[in-house]
Design a protein around this motif. Sequence first.
Motif, PDB file in Angstrom:
ATOM      1  N   SER A  93      17.500  -2.697  42.319  1.00 41.06           N
ATOM      2  CA  SER A  93      16.573  -3.473  41.608  1.00 41.06           C
ATOM      3  C   SER A  93      16.764  -4.155  40.227  1.00 41.06           C
ATOM      4  CB  SER A  93      15.177  -2.438  41.464  1.00 41.06           C
ATOM      5  OG  SER A  93      15.399  -1.264  40.294  1.00 41.06           O
ATOM      6  N   HIS A  94      16.186  -5.185  39.918  1.00 40.58           N
ATOM      7  CA  HIS A  94      16.740  -5.932  38.666  1.00 40.58           C
ATOM      8  C   HIS A  94      15.297  -6.410  38.072  1.00 40.58           C
ATOM      9  CE1 HIS A  94      20.901  -5.667  40.204  1.00 40.58           C
ATOM     10  NE2 HIS A  94      20.320  -5.900  41.131  1.00 40.58           N
ATOM     11  N   LEU A  95      15.427  -7.021  36.665  1.00 38.67           N
ATOM     12  CA  LEU A  95      14.463  -7.810  36.348  1.00 38.67           C
ATOM     13  C   LEU A  95      14.778  -9.263  36.513  1.00 38.67           C
ATOM     14  CD1 LEU A  95      12.021  -8.500  34.297  1.00 38.67           C
ATOM     15  CD2 LEU A  95      13.913  -8.359  32.277  1.00 38.67           C
ATOM     16  N   LEU A  96      14.231 -10.122  36.985  1.00 40.42           N
ATOM     17  CA  LEU A  96      14.130 -11.602  37.355  1.00 40.42           C
ATOM     18  C   LEU A  96      13.259 -12.296  35.959  1.00 40.42           C
ATOM     19  CD1 LEU A  96      15.478 -13.957  38.558  1.00 40.42           C
ATOM     20  CD2 LEU A  96      13.453 -13.823  40.157  1.00 40.42           C
ATOM     21  N   PRO A  97      13.796 -12.668  34.804  1.00 40.69           N
ATOM     22  CA  PRO A  97      13.179 -13.304  33.935  1.00 40.69           C
ATOM     23  C   PRO A  97      12.427 -14.436  34.239  1.00 40.69           C
ATOM     24  CG  PRO A  97      15.225 -12.805  33.069  1.00 40.69           C
ATOM     25  CD  PRO A  97      15.372 -12.612  34.529  1.00 40.69           C
ATOM     26  N   LYS A  98      11.388 -14.855  33.549  1.00 35.45           N
ATOM     27  CA  LYS A  98      10.584 -16.195  33.685  1.00 35.45           C
ATOM     28  C   LYS A  98      11.527 -17.286  33.466  1.00 35.45           C
ATOM     29  CE  LYS A  98       6.839 -18.813  31.967  1.00 35.45           C
ATOM     30  NZ  LYS A  98       5.917 -19.210  30.756  1.00 35.45           N
ATOM     31  N   GLY A  99      11.660 -18.138  34.501  1.00 35.14           N
ATOM     32  CA  GLY A  99      12.423 -19.361  34.396  1.00 35.14           C
ATOM     33  C   GLY A  99      13.902 -19.101  35.131  1.00 35.14           C
ATOM     34  N   ALA A 100      14.484 -17.890  35.075  1.00 32.38           N
ATOM     35  CA  ALA A 100      15.613 -17.514  35.924  1.00 32.38           C
ATOM     36  C   ALA A 100      15.729 -17.867  37.221  1.00 32.38           C
ATOM     37  CB  ALA A 100      15.796 -16.274  35.573  1.00 32.38           C
ATOM     38  N   GLN A 101      16.982 -18.330  37.494  1.00 32.61           N
ATOM     39  CA  GLN A 101      16.986 -18.486  39.159  1.00 32.61           C
ATOM     40  C   GLN A 101      17.925 -17.500  39.746  1.00 32.61           C
ATOM     41  OE1 GLN A 101      18.572 -22.395  39.855  1.00 32.61           O
ATOM     42  NE2 GLN A 101      16.660 -23.550  39.378  1.00 32.61           N
ATOM     43  N   LEU A 102      17.426 -17.133  40.889  1.00 30.78           N
ATOM     44  CA  LEU A 102      17.861 -15.943  41.569  1.00 30.78           C
ATOM     45  C   LEU A 102      18.734 -16.788  42.857  1.00 30.78           C
ATOM     46  CD1 LEU A 102      18.510 -13.289  42.631  1.00 30.78           C
ATOM     47  CD2 LEU A 102      16.410 -13.195  43.876  1.00 30.78           C
ATOM     48  N   SER A 103      19.990 -16.646  42.806  1.00 27.83           N
ATOM     49  CA  SER A 103      20.736 -17.420  44.104  1.00 27.83           C
ATOM     50  C   SER A 103      21.394 -16.150  45.109  1.00 27.83           C
ATOM     51  CB  SER A 103      21.805 -18.349  43.400  1.00 27.83           C
ATOM     52  OG  SER A 103      21.614 -19.101  42.500  1.00 27.83           O
ATOM     53  N   ILE A 104      21.137 -16.354  46.144  1.00 29.41           N
ATOM     54  CA  ILE A 104      21.484 -15.484  47.211  1.00 29.41           C
ATOM     55  C   ILE A 104      22.073 -16.315  48.221  1.00 29.41           C
ATOM     56  CG2 ILE A 104      20.593 -13.730  48.854  1.00 29.41           C
ATOM     57  CD1 ILE A 104      18.253 -13.352  47.412  1.00 29.41           C
ATOM     58  N   GLY A 105      23.522 -15.847  48.640  1.00 28.48           N
ATOM     59  CA  GLY A 105      24.398 -16.579  49.441  1.00 28.48           C
ATOM     60  C   GLY A 105      24.339 -15.817  50.585  1.00 28.48           C
ATOM     61  N   PRO A 106      25.463 -15.913  51.368  1.00 29.43           N
ATOM     62  CA  PRO A 106      25.675 -15.426  52.955  1.00 29.43           C
ATOM     63  C   PRO A 106      25.930 -14.069  52.836  1.00 29.43           C
ATOM     64  CG  PRO A 106      27.957 -16.372  52.054  1.00 29.43           C
ATOM     65  CD  PRO A 106      26.875 -16.699  50.990  1.00 29.43           C
ATOM     66  N   ALA A 107      25.525 -13.165  53.986  1.00 29.06           N
ATOM     67  CA  ALA A 107      25.462 -11.913  54.093  1.00 29.06           C
ATOM     68  C   ALA A 107      27.255 -11.682  54.390  1.00 29.06           C
ATOM     69  CB  ALA A 107      24.990 -11.380  55.392  1.00 29.06           C
ATOM     70  N   VAL A 108      27.583 -10.596  53.605  1.00 26.31           N
ATOM     71  CA  VAL A 108      28.795  -9.952  53.593  1.00 26.31           C
ATOM     72  C   VAL A 108      29.130  -9.108  54.912  1.00 26.31           C
ATOM     73  CG1 VAL A 108      30.594  -8.877  52.321  1.00 26.31           C
ATOM     74  CG2 VAL A 108      28.859 -10.190  51.120  1.00 26.31           C
ATOM     75  N   LEU A 109      28.213  -8.196  55.147  1.00 29.19           N
ATOM     76  CA  LEU A 109      28.060  -7.287  56.194  1.00 29.19           C
ATOM     77  C   LEU A 109      26.686  -7.546  56.814  1.00 29.19           C
ATOM     78  CD1 LEU A 109      29.458  -4.184  54.978  1.00 29.19           C
ATOM     79  CD2 LEU A 109      30.724  -5.778  56.489  1.00 29.19           C
ATOM     80  N   GLY A 110      26.511  -7.031  58.007  1.00 30.75           N
ATOM     81  CA  GLY A 110      25.181  -7.317  58.704  1.00 30.75           C
ATOM     82  C   GLY A 110      24.495  -8.543  58.819  1.00 30.75           C
ATOM     83  N   PHE A 111      23.274  -8.498  59.092  1.00 30.88           N
ATOM     84  CA  PHE A 111      22.749  -9.981  59.230  1.00 30.88           C
ATOM     85  C   PHE A 111      21.353 -10.313  58.374  1.00 30.88           C
ATOM     86  CE2 PHE A 111      20.536 -13.220  61.914  1.00 30.88           C
ATOM     87  CZ  PHE A 111      21.519 -14.400  62.093  1.00 30.88           C
ATOM     88  N   TYR A 112      20.488  -9.270  58.355  1.00 28.05           N
ATOM     89  CA  TYR A 112      19.189  -9.437  57.688  1.00 28.05           C
ATOM     90  C   TYR A 112      19.211  -8.894  56.341  1.00 28.05           C
ATOM     91  CZ  TYR A 112      17.128 -11.159  62.375  1.00 28.05           C
ATOM     92  OH  TYR A 112      16.970 -12.071  63.233  1.00 28.05           O
ATOM     93  N   GLY A 113      19.071  -9.581  55.308  1.00 30.70           N
ATOM     94  CA  GLY A 113      18.844  -9.116  53.890  1.00 30.70           C
ATOM     95  C   GLY A 113      17.296  -9.310  53.518  1.00 30.70           C
ATOM     96  N   TYR A 114      17.010  -8.601  52.447  1.00 32.37           N
ATOM     97  CA  TYR A 114      15.504  -8.797  52.039  1.00 32.37           C
ATOM     98  C   TYR A 114      15.346  -8.704  50.666  1.00 32.37           C
ATOM     99  CZ  TYR A 114      14.606  -7.399  56.835  1.00 32.37           C
ATOM    100  OH  TYR A 114      14.539  -7.534  58.428  1.00 32.37           O
ATOM    101  N   LEU A 115      14.460  -9.620  50.088  1.00 35.76           N
ATOM    102  CA  LEU A 115      14.166  -9.893  48.892  1.00 35.76           C
ATOM    103  C   LEU A 115      12.639  -9.351  48.564  1.00 35.76           C
ATOM    104  CD1 LEU A 115      13.971 -11.114  45.998  1.00 35.76           C
ATOM    105  CD2 LEU A 115      13.667 -13.290  46.887  1.00 35.76           C
ATOM    106  N   HIS A 116      12.558  -8.361  47.675  1.00 41.10           N
ATOM    107  CA  HIS A 116      11.380  -7.614  47.567  1.00 41.10           C
ATOM    108  C   HIS A 116      10.936  -8.025  45.878  1.00 41.10           C
ATOM    109  CE1 HIS A 116      12.317  -4.684  50.582  1.00 41.10           C
ATOM    110  NE2 HIS A 116      13.307  -5.022  50.282  1.00 41.10           N
ATOM    111  N   VAL A 117       9.716  -8.273  45.719  1.00 38.17           N
ATOM    112  CA  VAL A 117       9.359  -8.348  44.565  1.00 38.17           C
ATOM    113  C   VAL A 117       8.164  -7.108  43.830  1.00 38.17           C
ATOM    114  CG1 VAL A 117       9.600 -10.630  44.268  1.00 38.17           C
ATOM    115  CG2 VAL A 117       7.286  -9.950  45.152  1.00 38.17           C
ATOM    116  N   GLY A 118       7.834  -6.611  42.716  1.00 35.45           N
ATOM    117  CA  GLY A 118       7.031  -5.818  42.362  1.00 35.45           C
ATOM    118  C   GLY A 118       5.791  -6.250  42.751  1.00 35.45           C
TER     119      GLY A 118
END
Length: 341
Positions: A93-118
């Motif tokens: 878990s991390h803080l994503l500050p206002k205006g910041a960009q989260l970049s998520i690239g390809p899977a290293v292992l497996g196939f389905y990744g998940y992005l959760h928010v508070g």
Amino acid sequence: MRALMVRSIGPGVTVQDLGRAGLLGSGLSRGGAMDRLALYEGAALLRQSPGLAAVEMAGFGGVFEASADMRIALTGAPMRAEIDGKAVAWSASHLLPKGAQLSIGPAVLGFYGYLHVGGGFDTPVRLGSRSAHLAGGIGSAVAAGDTLPVADDPDPGVIGFGIDAEPRFEGGTVRVLCGPQTPLFADNELARFAAETFRRDTRGNRMGVRFLPSGAPFKSEVGLSVLSEVVVPGDIQITGDGTPFILMAECQTTGGYPRIGTVLHADLPRVAQARPGDTLRYEFVDIDKGMAIEAAARKDWQRPSARIRRLVRLPEEIPDLLSYQLIGGVTAGDDLERHDQ
């Protein structure tokens, strides 16, 4: 409004929760996350309900921008992730500050990744769920330019935790229960099925995944002449070419191919996370062992606190702090003076 703006996105990205139960009679399968365990792991990292919606990414993520400070968690198949160009840990878990960009690239292992928010994603509820069910015509894939609303976060201070993810991203063995159609297969076919190693085919989606045997195709005693019956995620159909097809979250509700068995729900995340070329083996278990496996998995999924850890350990939480060499390299302070002499 709290939201994530979608700047760019990969294919097959959808919003998913635990799905819609109780609608099989109306012709709609459960749907929901392909890797349900990932929802429980994300909930544990953010200390919130596993029923909250998350973004499911199929092999590749995208670029998201926060409209306000918000907590995020990343679970499921490990993917390359950065916040404003700085790499961040997966299964954490991390803080994503206002205006910041989260970049998520390809899977290293497996196939389905998940992005959760508070607080979870606050997308529309349809038939009791926020999940997109593309096969059922409910919702749609996430597109570049979308704005994903985020609900209020009841516990905004909890960040900086990691979880030791259950291993499920490189194939392996899954447990299978016999079903009412298992006797349609001869004993030698069942023994061969249990001894075989299967390779995940390139054909597969949220409806089901095909696995190729290394040997001869499989067949039932009655061929394909089976009346259509109710099917559920985990059922293993032996299709017309003799290859197993495992039904997944968005499967149809009835099917006529003979079913050799059913993968335990506890092992479906391993099936979902298999990438093309990954191998699986099947182990038949009896009903008593299957129930025990499911009960143990349910307990672990709902209480994963033993696998939670801080990304940066606090001194007051280290019981053997005094055993660490904390002052190595300390000198009398006159090194330079002695060097000049």
